[in-house]
Design a protein around this motif. Structure first.
Motif, PDB file in Angstrom:
ATOM      1  N   SER A 218      54.405 113.044  38.184  1.00  0.00           N
ATOM      2  CA  SER A 218      53.374 113.965  37.717  1.00  0.00           C
ATOM      3  C   SER A 218      52.014 113.564  38.279  1.00  0.00           C
ATOM      4  N   LYS A 219      51.286 114.530  38.817  1.00  0.00           N
ATOM      5  CA  LYS A 219      50.035 114.268  39.519  1.00  0.00           C
ATOM      6  C   LYS A 219      48.933 113.755  38.592  1.00  0.00           C
ATOM      7  N   TYR A 220      48.983 114.112  37.320  1.00  0.00           N
ATOM      8  CA  TYR A 220      47.879 113.783  36.412  1.00  0.00           C
ATOM      9  C   TYR A 220      48.260 112.718  35.390  1.00  0.00           C
ATOM     10  N   ALA A 221      49.230 111.888  35.724  1.00  0.00           N
ATOM     11  CA  ALA A 221      49.691 110.850  34.787  1.00  0.00           C
ATOM     12  C   ALA A 221      49.296 109.465  35.280  1.00  0.00           C
ATOM     13  N   GLY A 222      49.302 108.515  34.359  1.00  0.00           N
ATOM     14  CA  GLY A 222      49.199 107.121  34.723  1.00  0.00           C
ATOM     15  C   GLY A 222      47.808 106.583  35.005  1.00  0.00           C
ATOM     16  N   SER A 223      47.788 105.316  35.428  1.00  0.00           N
ATOM     17  CA  SER A 223      46.558 104.595  35.769  1.00  0.00           C
ATOM     18  C   SER A 223      46.662 104.112  37.210  1.00  0.00           C
ATOM     19  N   GLU A 224      45.625 104.361  37.990  1.00  0.00           N
ATOM     20  CA  GLU A 224      45.647 104.040  39.417  1.00  0.00           C
ATOM     21  C   GLU A 224      44.963 102.706  39.697  1.00  0.00           C
ATOM     22  N   PHE A 225      45.460 102.012  40.731  1.00  0.00           N
ATOM     23  CA  PHE A 225      44.925 100.716  41.122  1.00  0.00           C
ATOM     24  C   PHE A 225      44.876 100.617  42.645  1.00  0.00           C
ATOM     25  N   LYS A 226      44.021  99.725  43.139  1.00  0.00           N
ATOM     26  CA  LYS A 226      44.008  99.372  44.552  1.00  0.00           C
ATOM     27  C   LYS A 226      44.412  97.920  44.693  1.00  0.00           C
ATOM     28  N   GLY A 227      45.352  97.649  45.585  1.00  0.00           N
ATOM     29  CA  GLY A 227      45.788  96.290  45.820  1.00  0.00           C
ATOM     30  C   GLY A 227      44.815  95.532  46.698  1.00  0.00           C
ATOM     31  N   ALA A 228      45.112  94.265  46.943  1.00  0.00           N
ATOM     32  CA  ALA A 228      44.233  93.417  47.743  1.00  0.00           C
ATOM     33  C   ALA A 228      44.058  93.952  49.162  1.00  0.00           C
ATOM     34  N   ASP A 229      45.085  94.610  49.692  1.00  0.00           N
ATOM     35  CA  ASP A 229      45.010  95.135  51.053  1.00  0.00           C
ATOM     36  C   ASP A 229      44.599  96.597  51.096  1.00  0.00           C
ATOM     37  N   GLY A 230      44.171  97.145  49.968  1.00  0.00           N
ATOM     38  CA  GLY A 230      43.737  98.530  49.922  1.00  0.00           C
ATOM     39  C   GLY A 230      44.831  99.530  49.609  1.00  0.00           C
ATOM     40  N   THR A 231      46.062  99.058  49.457  1.00  0.00           N
ATOM     41  CA  THR A 231      47.180  99.948  49.140  1.00  0.00           C
ATOM     42  C   THR A 231      47.021 100.518  47.732  1.00  0.00           C
ATOM     43  N   GLY A 232      47.348 101.797  47.571  1.00  0.00           N
ATOM     44  CA  GLY A 232      47.242 102.437  46.279  1.00  0.00           C
ATOM     45  C   GLY A 232      48.498 102.233  45.438  1.00  0.00           C
ATOM     46  N   TYR A 233      48.300 101.972  44.153  1.00  0.00           N
ATOM     47  CA  TYR A 233      49.397 101.836  43.201  1.00  0.00           C
ATOM     48  C   TYR A 233      49.089 102.665  41.962  1.00  0.00           C
ATOM     49  N   ILE A 234      50.130 103.035  41.245  1.00  0.00           N
ATOM     50  CA  ILE A 234      49.962 103.743  39.994  1.00  0.00           C
ATOM     51  C   ILE A 234      50.999 103.235  38.995  1.00  0.00           C
ATOM     52  N   VAL A 235      50.569 103.065  37.756  1.00  0.00           N
ATOM     53  CA  VAL A 235      51.484 102.688  36.679  1.00  0.00           C
ATOM     54  C   VAL A 235      51.571 103.861  35.722  1.00  0.00           C
ATOM     55  N   LEU A 236      52.788 104.351  35.478  1.00  0.00           N
ATOM     56  CA  LEU A 236      52.971 105.473  34.568  1.00  0.00           C
ATOM     57  C   LEU A 236      54.273 105.339  33.802  1.00  0.00           C
ATOM     58  N   ARG A 237      54.437 106.179  32.803  1.00  0.00           N
ATOM     59  CA  ARG A 237      55.670 106.151  32.022  1.00  0.00           C
ATOM     60  C   ARG A 237      56.818 106.756  32.825  1.00  0.00           C
ATOM     61  N   ALA A 238      58.025 106.257  32.580  1.00  0.00           N
ATOM     62  CA  ALA A 238      59.194 106.748  33.304  1.00  0.00           C
ATOM     63  C   ALA A 238      59.389 108.241  33.085  1.00  0.00           C
ATOM     64  N   SER A 239      58.954 108.761  31.939  1.00  0.00           N
ATOM     65  CA  SER A 239      59.102 110.184  31.648  1.00  0.00           C
ATOM     66  C   SER A 239      58.205 111.050  32.551  1.00  0.00           C
ATOM     67  N   ASP A 240      57.208 110.423  33.203  1.00  0.00           N
ATOM     68  CA  ASP A 240      56.339 111.152  34.134  1.00  0.00           C
ATOM     69  C   ASP A 240      56.904 111.168  35.550  1.00  0.00           C
TER      70      ASP A 240
END
Length: 246
Positions: A218-240
């Motif tokens: 889902s495009k509007y779910a979760g919390s976004e992060f940037k890693g040390a190398d600039g890579t994008g990550y997102i943590v969200l619920r499995a239901s999303d």
């Protein structure tokens, strides 16, 4: 969807040490749930007077000691208190006795001393022993992050950590897209999964999305992060997570 940028000089932005949260880097951008969107006035935390020497969370709640909010911009400009960002991570200093599910007593899985990242709008802020703390439910803790890189986050409960696919640089016709025109991807690779939610008997139910899967979420779910190398990550619920791609 909440958004957090984890970046810095060679490290991710959540600067967790092994034992304590000494400081938070300037790139950690967080909005507080106690901030008014219209007036941008931050409400004061509940102050616990010095006569109380102990604060014990109840049930499945945890007490998290927060790092210091930013007082200056990257360029050194002093920020007014209303413009200072708040950390979205901290050290667990106390946990409740757990909760009862059916006839079973389920202890809090998070241990004291753990460095955690929590949901953006969760918890109640209190000032205790001259330090800022947050009391929140165990389920509001997104994951445990003991290193300086978001890619190492261990998601909790029914959450998954996903490495976000890179946005397209060109249109199908070959036109180069600007940063603002790039379509935000909602596809990525599952890096790690939590132990799963608790069922009605207090037992963990493993998640059906395995690490290594390419998924559509889902495009509007979760919390976004940037890693040390600039890579994008997102943590969200499995239901999303909506589908597995192959």
């Amino acid at each position: 969807m909440s958004s957090v940028q984890l970046s810095g000089a060679g490290v991710a932005a959540v600067a967790f040490t092994n034992k304590s949260l000494v400081s938070q880097p300037a790139a950690l951008r967080v909005c507080s749930s106690r901030r008014s969107v219209r007036s941008l006035v931050v409400k004061a935390a509940t102050v616990v007077t010095p006569k109380y020497t102990s604060l014990k969370p109840l049930g499945d709640r945890v007490l998290v000691k927060l790092g210091a909010a930013e007082e200056k911009t990257v360029g050194g400009i002093l920020l007014p208190s209303t413009a200072q960002t708040k950390p979205q991570g901290g050290e667990v200093v106390a946990v409740g006795e757990g909760r009862t599910i059916g006839d079973k007593k389920v202890a809090v899985d998070i241990k004291t001393g753990a460095q955690v990242v929590y949901s953006k709008y969760a918890g109640t802020e209190v000032e205790f022993n001259d330090s800022k703390h947050l009391i929140l439910k165990e389920d509001d803790v997104i994951g445990i992050l003991e290193t300086d890189d978001a890619k190492d986050m261990k998601p909790l409960n029914d959450r998954v950590l996903i490495k976000v696919a890179e946005a397209e640089e060109k249109t199908p016709g070959g036109l180069i897209l600007t940063e603002t025109a790039k379509e935000k991807p909602s596809i990525g690779t599952v890096v790690a999964v939590g132990p799963g939610p608790l069922d009605e008997e207090g037992k963990r139910q493993p998640l059906s999305v395995p690490a290594g899967s390419t998924v559509l979420y889902s495009k509007y779910a979760g919390s976004e992060f940037k890693g040390a190398d600039g890579t994008g990550y997102i943590v969200l619920r499995a239901s999303d997570v909506m589908a597995v791609l192959s």
